[in-house]
Design a protein around this motif. Structure first.
Motif, PDB file in Angstrom:
ATOM      1  N   ARG A   1     -18.011  40.561 -27.803  1.00  0.00           N
ATOM      2  CA  ARG A   1     -17.229  39.804 -26.828  1.00  0.00           C
ATOM      3  C   ARG A   1     -16.335  38.780 -27.507  1.00  0.00           C
ATOM      4  N   TYR A   2     -16.813  38.232 -28.619  1.00  0.00           N
ATOM      5  CA  TYR A   2     -16.057  37.208 -29.344  1.00  0.00           C
ATOM      6  C   TYR A   2     -15.872  37.638 -30.790  1.00  0.00           C
ATOM      7  N   VAL A   3     -14.704  37.337 -31.334  1.00  0.00           N
ATOM      8  CA  VAL A   3     -14.424  37.566 -32.749  1.00  0.00           C
ATOM      9  C   VAL A   3     -13.836  36.274 -33.305  1.00  0.00           C
TER      10      VAL A   3
ATOM     11  N   ASP B   1      -8.214  46.331 -31.862  1.00  0.00           N
ATOM     12  CA  ASP B   1      -9.628  45.960 -31.747  1.00  0.00           C
ATOM     13  C   ASP B   1      -9.928  44.884 -32.772  1.00  0.00           C
ATOM     14  N   PRO B   2      -9.958  43.607 -32.356  1.00  0.00           N
ATOM     15  CA  PRO B   2     -10.186  42.532 -33.327  1.00  0.00           C
ATOM     16  C   PRO B   2     -11.473  42.662 -34.131  1.00  0.00           C
ATOM     17  N   SER B   3     -12.468  43.393 -33.602  1.00  0.00           N
ATOM     18  CA  SER B   3     -13.741  43.507 -34.322  1.00  0.00           C
ATOM     19  C   SER B   3     -13.741  44.634 -35.344  1.00  0.00           C
ATOM     20  N   ALA B   4     -12.683  45.453 -35.392  1.00  0.00           N
ATOM     21  CA  ALA B   4     -12.625  46.593 -36.315  1.00  0.00           C
ATOM     22  C   ALA B   4     -11.647  46.282 -37.437  1.00  0.00           C
ATOM     23  N   VAL B   5     -12.154  45.940 -38.598  1.00  0.00           N
ATOM     24  CA  VAL B   5     -11.318  45.518 -39.715  1.00  0.00           C
ATOM     25  C   VAL B   5     -10.292  46.586 -40.074  1.00  0.00           C
TER      26      VAL B   5
END
Length: 476
Positions: free
Chosen positions: A225-227, A297-301
């Protein structure tokens, strides 16, 4: 900030780099109907650069400086400089806050003093409309931290689990005699009082962490939910489903060639019409300024991509450590109406033509051969009435020429109807020379701005001397 402190790190034998960041008060609005984006930032060292500036964009990639590239707020408290601002919107949109570092490098303090004995306060402004701001106040956040030496790069995010804000910032608490910045947090509901500060992020050993930033991601996009992006020698990404919960390391941006040796200042922006984000990064090593690194997708580097050449434009002024807000139509209309690019001008006396209107200690007078910003004003659309003007200071934005008991002072706009009336005038043909200008009071139309014994007054004009005293040339 990073490049200065990288050099200082060698001096202080401390590891790590400085990076800048931003977080959001509430989830960024992603509705396509929201028309634009607002960036709050500072520009650089010196008393002028370390104030609050605004830029606007319709697409999140091409930016225009507002207010003629001049600051929209100036700190009059603490060090009288502000950096690293966060722009916070309440969940219901009824209030806004600016929270910023109380720091003025090259105008009273150097980096050594700022690191080891800096201000423990943040500077805070409050507004209900994004254009009329309160007087600033100081919020002591680091004074209760044992051996806390400063308070830098504040951010705040609304926490639905506790129905208040998590306010977080960086403080140097030396380790083994060496500089070590960690990120601390406290909870607040009003940015006037806070809970006891706690450590939020701490890297192992001597590794410093100057600041961090959090973005909230809609459900169904990514694993968390948060990055948050943090500066700790890399731009490190972490994910969590709770702001004050456990955070998982996701990786960093070195895979696309962006390390702490090249970039700093992560600043998030959510595109309003699609699930795509930009993490703005400052190319400090090449003096290239901000560039947008985009991701779905901020969580996918692995989804972060460098921008194509010519795909963005940051405007004229340099933009450092800022905060981006997606604007509603009403917010955008207010902001663009208030911060239109009105040129700075001077008001020259007709009968003392070597003298210009200026402010000094908030008093208003005519003075000789004044070229400083104290004698520069913007003739804004009147705060009251149509076809009128209000006269705003250039170096004290938000402060206007206002009469009280027929005397003039430079006063901050408090948003009241009385202030608006007292600070509004009709610009008419000059009483002594029609090619010049005179300024008739809006709420006392039998009176005009004039000077008497070199001080500005609001008086009836009945004599030739009075007509000369009440006539001015508006000049660049």
């Amino acid at each position: 900030m990073a490049r200065v402190l990288t050099r200082l790190a060698a001096i202080f034998l401390a590891a790590g780099l400085f990076f800048t960041s931003q977080s959001l008060a509430a989830p960024q609005r992603a509705a396509a109907a929201d028309p634009g984006y607002l960036m709050l930032h500072f520009t650089g060292e010196g008393s002028g650069g370390q104030q609050m500036y605004l830029a606007h964009s319709t697409d999140g990639l091409h930016w225009n400086d507002l207010n003629g590239g001049a600051p929209i707020l100036r700190s009059t408290i603490g060090t009288k400089g502000v950096r690293d601002p966060a722009l916070v919107r309440s969940p219901d949109g009824s209030k806004y806050w600016i929270i910023a570092t109380d720091l003025c490098i090259s105008c009273g303090q150097d980096w050594n003093a700022a690191i080891n004995n800096g201000s423990r306060n943040l500077v805070v402004w409050e507004s209900t409309d994004l254009v009329n701001w309160s007087e600033p106040w100081l919020l002591n956040v680091a004074g209760a931290i044992p051996d806390g030496r400063n308070a830098w790069a504040p951010e705040a995010i609304w926490n639905p689990e506790t129905s208040d804000y998590v306010l977080y910032w960086s403080t140097n608490v030396p380790l083994n005699g060496k500089t070590k910045h960690r990120v601390f947090y406290a909870r607040t509901s009003d940015f006037r009082t806070i809970t006891t500060p706690q450590i939020y992020i701490d890297r192992p050993g001597a590794q410093e962490l100057i600041d961090t930033q959090i973005v909230e991601v809609p459900a169904g996009v990514g694993a968390y939910r948060y990055v948050r992006a943090s500066g700790d020698g890399q731009i490190t990404l972490e994910g969590s489903n709770s702001i004050l919960g456990t955070w998982t390391t996701l990786g960093n941006l070195s895979g696309i060639g962006l390390t702490g040796a090249q970039v700093e200042g992560p600043m998030w922006m959510k595109f309003r019409d699609r699930n795509e984000w930009t993490l703005y990064l400052d190319q400090y090593a090449s003096s290239g300024g901000y560039m947008p690194v985009r991701t779905t997708d901020p969580s996918a580097v692995g989804t972060y991509q460098l921008p194509a050449s010519g795909s963005y434009n940051m405007g004229v002024s340099k933009k450092r450590h800022g905060s981006i807000l997606n604007l509603t139509a009403a917010e955008e209309a207010r902001v663009l109406g208030r911060y239109v690019n009105t040129p700075a001008q001077r008001l020259q006396s007709f009968n003392f033509q070597d003298r210009y209107v200026r402010h000094a200690d908030f008093d208003v007078l005519i003075d000789q051969n004044v070229t400083s910003d104290d004698a520069k004003f913007r003739l804004r659309p009147g705060l009251a009435g149509t076809g009128t003007v209000s006269i705003e200071s250039v170096n004290y934005p938000g402060y206007f020429l206002r009469h009280a008991n027929y005397d003039f002072q430079l006063v901050r706009n408090d948003g009241t109807a009385q202030f608006a009336a007292d600070a509004t005038f009709r610009k008419v043909a000059g009483l002594a020379d029609a090619t010049w200008s005179s300024f008739q009071s809006y709420n006392h139309p039998d009176r005009y701005i004039r000077h008497y014994a070199y001080k500005l007054r609001l008086d009836p004009i009945t004599t030739a001397t009075g007509r000369g005293d009440a006539t001015f040339r508006v000049t660049s």
